[in-house]
Design a protein around this motif. Sequence first.
Motif, short mmCIF file in Angstrom:
data_model
loop_
_atom_site.label_atom_id
_atom_site.label_comp_id
_atom_site.label_asym_id
_atom_site.label_seq_id
_atom_site.Cartn_x
_atom_site.Cartn_y
_atom_site.Cartn_z
N GLU A 4 2.01 -11.49 3.49
CA GLU A 4 1.80 -11.82 2.09
C GLU A 4 0.32 -11.84 1.77
O GLU A 4 -0.52 -12.10 2.64
CB GLU A 4 2.39 -13.18 1.74
CG GLU A 4 3.87 -13.36 1.99
CD GLU A 4 4.14 -14.05 3.31
OE1 GLU A 4 5.19 -14.71 3.43
OE2 GLU A 4 3.29 -13.94 4.22
N SER A 19 1.88 -10.23 -3.18
CA SER A 19 2.38 -9.02 -2.54
C SER A 19 2.86 -9.35 -1.14
O SER A 19 2.33 -10.25 -0.48
CB SER A 19 1.28 -7.96 -2.45
OG SER A 19 0.82 -7.59 -3.73
N CYS A 20 3.84 -8.60 -0.69
CA CYS A 20 4.38 -8.77 0.66
C CYS A 20 4.63 -7.39 1.23
O CYS A 20 5.54 -6.68 0.78
CB CYS A 20 5.67 -9.58 0.62
SG CYS A 20 6.55 -9.68 2.18
N VAL A 21 3.80 -7.01 2.20
CA VAL A 21 3.94 -5.69 2.81
C VAL A 21 4.83 -5.82 4.04
O VAL A 21 4.60 -6.67 4.91
CB VAL A 21 2.56 -5.12 3.21
CG1 VAL A 21 2.73 -3.77 3.88
CG2 VAL A 21 1.68 -4.99 1.98
N SER A 23 6.73 -4.07 7.39
CA SER A 23 6.58 -2.98 8.36
C SER A 23 7.46 -3.25 9.58
O SER A 23 7.84 -4.38 9.85
CB SER A 23 5.12 -2.84 8.79
OG SER A 23 4.66 -4.03 9.38
N ARG A 69 9.98 -4.48 -6.32
CA ARG A 69 9.76 -3.85 -5.02
C ARG A 69 9.31 -2.41 -5.23
O ARG A 69 9.83 -1.72 -6.10
CB ARG A 69 11.06 -3.88 -4.21
CG ARG A 69 10.98 -3.28 -2.83
CD ARG A 69 12.33 -3.44 -2.12
NE ARG A 69 12.32 -2.83 -0.80
CZ ARG A 69 13.36 -2.83 0.03
NH1 ARG A 69 14.50 -3.42 -0.32
NH2 ARG A 69 13.28 -2.25 1.21
N ASP A 70 8.33 -1.99 -4.45
CA ASP A 70 7.89 -0.61 -4.41
C ASP A 70 8.29 -0.05 -3.06
O ASP A 70 7.64 -0.34 -2.04
CB ASP A 70 6.38 -0.52 -4.62
CG ASP A 70 5.89 0.92 -4.72
OD1 ASP A 70 6.49 1.82 -4.12
OD2 ASP A 70 4.87 1.14 -5.40
N LYS A 73 5.77 2.00 -0.99
CA LYS A 73 4.69 1.23 -0.36
C LYS A 73 5.23 0.14 0.55
O LYS A 73 4.44 -0.62 1.12
CB LYS A 73 3.80 0.61 -1.44
CG LYS A 73 3.06 1.62 -2.31
CD LYS A 73 2.18 0.92 -3.32
CE LYS A 73 1.41 1.93 -4.15
NZ LYS A 73 0.54 1.27 -5.17
N ASN A 74 6.56 0.06 0.68
CA ASN A 74 7.18 -1.01 1.48
C ASN A 74 6.64 -2.38 1.08
O ASN A 74 6.33 -3.22 1.94
CB ASN A 74 6.94 -0.77 2.97
CG ASN A 74 7.74 0.39 3.50
OD1 ASN A 74 8.81 0.71 2.98
ND2 ASN A 74 7.22 1.05 4.52
N THR A 75 6.53 -2.59 -0.21
CA THR A 75 5.90 -3.82 -0.70
C THR A 75 6.80 -4.52 -1.70
O THR A 75 7.36 -3.89 -2.60
CB THR A 75 4.55 -3.51 -1.34
OG1 THR A 75 3.70 -2.88 -0.37
CG2 THR A 75 3.87 -4.79 -1.82
N TYR A 77 6.84 -7.66 -4.53
CA TYR A 77 5.90 -8.36 -5.40
C TYR A 77 6.56 -9.57 -6.05
O TYR A 77 7.77 -9.63 -6.21
CB TYR A 77 5.40 -7.43 -6.52
CG TYR A 77 4.69 -6.21 -6.04
CD1 TYR A 77 5.33 -4.97 -6.02
CD2 TYR A 77 3.37 -6.28 -5.62
CE1 TYR A 77 4.68 -3.83 -5.58
CE2 TYR A 77 2.70 -5.14 -5.17
CZ TYR A 77 3.37 -3.92 -5.16
OH TYR A 77 2.72 -2.80 -4.71
N CYS A 93 7.44 -14.71 1.67
CA CYS A 93 8.46 -13.69 1.44
C CYS A 93 9.37 -13.64 2.66
O CYS A 93 8.97 -14.03 3.77
CB CYS A 93 7.87 -12.32 1.15
SG CYS A 93 6.98 -11.55 2.51
#
Length: 123
Positions: A4, A19-21, A23, A69-70, A73-75, A77, A93
């Motif tokens: 986050e 934001s929360c990326v 992976s 969610r994007d 970008k695997n993100t 929000y 998140c």
Amino acid sequence: QLVESGGGSVQAGGSLRLSCVASDYPSNIYRMGWFRQTPGNEREGVASLDSAGSTVYPDFVLGRFTISRDNDKNTLYLQMNSLKPEDTAMYYCATALFDDGGPWWDDNEYNYWGQGTQVTVSS
């Protein structure tokens, strides 16, 4: 892994976007959510987004917070507007890989968690 970012300090009435990326885990996630926690209290859900695109919010953030969610970008929000001092908390998140029928706000339904980002709202 979930990471986050975007927390900070704002005055009441202000806005922040968290934001929360994501992976290194399966793409077929059932649900993603945002939770928050203050010292001495349990984590509480503030937003949820499932694989069908359906969103859920509790009454205390409805109309102020928006989860999105994007996928490219695997993100994930969380747009937070009209912030109040009572929104002050550590925000996390989380992802749920499967639907086992539990409520979206139950943190036991989620398999992975980020480390959190602090949001502080001053009056």
